[in-house]
Write a protein that holds these residues in place. Structure first.
Motif: not given
Length: 391
Positions: A189-204, A366-373
């Motif tokens: 989610e951080y890779y695509v949207f640059k933030q956490a979201t209420p949804g999730h990506f399914e298996d690729a 990592s967006g998870v470890d650096n959430p505030v851009l």
């Protein structure tokens, strides 16, 4: 498919390249393992854990086995625990787990099928990036071997067909694969949207292949790798402004290496086309071509002491190379890195590494470890030391 049991892999000598002592339980069964611990200190950003100010967060533990009960059938497995930030939190996971069926094998060729959780053949180091003694540094080059997308790219649950040809003009190998991979909890989610979201990506959904050529007695080898991950997004709640969109990436990687007695020259160049669509008005569709590469030179000053110099660069969108138009802050759109490193092979089963990195840009953070851009520093430094024990 989420695979949560012990792992297996073909020809550990080639695929894992762990230069240490094996435990030979029987003539058919061999077990290897490794433990690594690193200290990382970064200025302003977190990399592989809470490294801003220094940390021992980055560590790896792995056990793998190889079993050949029949001449044309073998099994291999690796279970690893990897701590490298919030997305890799030391929980044991299956790195690979497969059966290798040799459909045909003779002195100079072999063809077969691999089934299970297989390593994805991508570049020179993807299959060995979780074996610390087989990497070309403390970290694989982040410009090409993406950490934000590593869960999906490292291995896949499915199968492959492969072939090896040994001829007077050189060795030629090929592999075609297909399967599905878990992209991780939030990192995608951080890779695509640059933030956490209420949804999730399914298996690729993953498929691709690799062709590799190694010339005899000249020190040259080349590889061409292609991987195509495709992911669907689930909203999970009607309150989520994002609709159920799709992300499809085409990744083409060119790899080359030249080895002499004292020198190794390695370069890899990645073209990546990302198609993001179907998320609705909250996130407009886009198509972007990214470019990534690195070049590294290793000098073996002594058989047990090697010095390395590397430069790598990642451009997320080649139409916006400085990130000024598409990204906020702009430095999210690129990364440029110099690395100076040293490796000391203390003993056959012990390695000590030290590296200094100077980076401009935050594309591979990592967006998870650096959430505030906005809090991330565009220019930052990394000091890292690692000790590796293999058996």
């Amino acid at each position: 498919m989420r695979f949560k049991s012990l792992s297996l892999q073909v020809t550990l000598a080639t695929l894992l390249s762990i230069p240490a002592y094996a435990i030979e339980l029987t003539d058919e069964l061999t077990v290897h393992g490794f433990v690594s611990q690193a200290y990382i200190d970064t200025s302003g950003n977190n990399f592989f854990g809470r490294s801003d100010g220094g940390s021992f967060d980055f560590r790896e533990i792995g056990v793998n086995g190889y079993w050949q009960p029949l001449r044309n059938v073998n099994f291999a497995a690796q279970l690893i625990s990897r701590n490298a930030g919030r997305e890799s939190d030391s929980d044991p996971r299956v790195d690979f787990a497969l059966a290798d069926l040799h459909a045909y094998s003779d002195f100079d060729s072999r063809y077969g099928v691999r089934l299970g959780r297989i390593k994805i053949p991508f570049g020179f180091y993807n299959t060995t990036r979780d074996a610390p003694s087989a990497r070309n540094g403390i970290f694989t080059p982040a410009s090409v071997y993406f950490e934000q997308f590593r869960n999906a790219l490292v291995s896949t649950d499915g199968g492959s067909v492969y072939g090896n040809l040994n001829r007077p003009w050189g060795d030629l190998t090929f592999e075609l694969f297909a399967g599905s991979s878990d992209p991780g909890d939030e990192e995608m989610e951080y890779y695509v949207f640059k933030q956490a979201t209420p949804g999730h990506f399914e298996d690729a959904s993953m498929h691709g292949g690799q062709v590799m050529y190694e010339a005899l007695d000249s020190g040259l080898r080349f590889a061409l790798s292609y991987t195509r991950p495709s992911l669907d997004y689930q909203r999970q709640t009607p309150l989520n402004p994002l609709l159920g969109g799709h992300v499809i990436s085409d990744m083409l990687l060119y790899s080359g290496q030249y080895n002499t007695e004292f020198w190794t020259f390695t370069a890899e160049y990645l073209l990546m086309i990302n198609n993001v669509k179907g998320f609705g008005p909250a996130f407009e569709d886009f198509r972007a071509k990214g470019e990534s590469y690195y070049a590294q030179v290793d000098y073996r000053y002594r058989p047990d002491l090697t010095f390395s110099l590397r430069y790598g660069e990642q451009i997320v969108n080649d139409k916006d190379r400085d990130g000024d138009t598409k990204f906020n802050p702009p430095h999210v759109g690129f990364g440029k890195n110099w690395m100076l490193g040293m490796q000391w092979d203390v003993a056959p089963d012990w390695i000590v590494r030290a590296e200094y990195h100077r980076t401009d840009g935050t594309a591979w953070l990592s967006g998870v470890d650096n959430p505030v851009l906005a809090d991330n520093r565009r220019k930052w430094e990394t000091y890292a030391v690692q000790v590796v024990y293999s058996f």
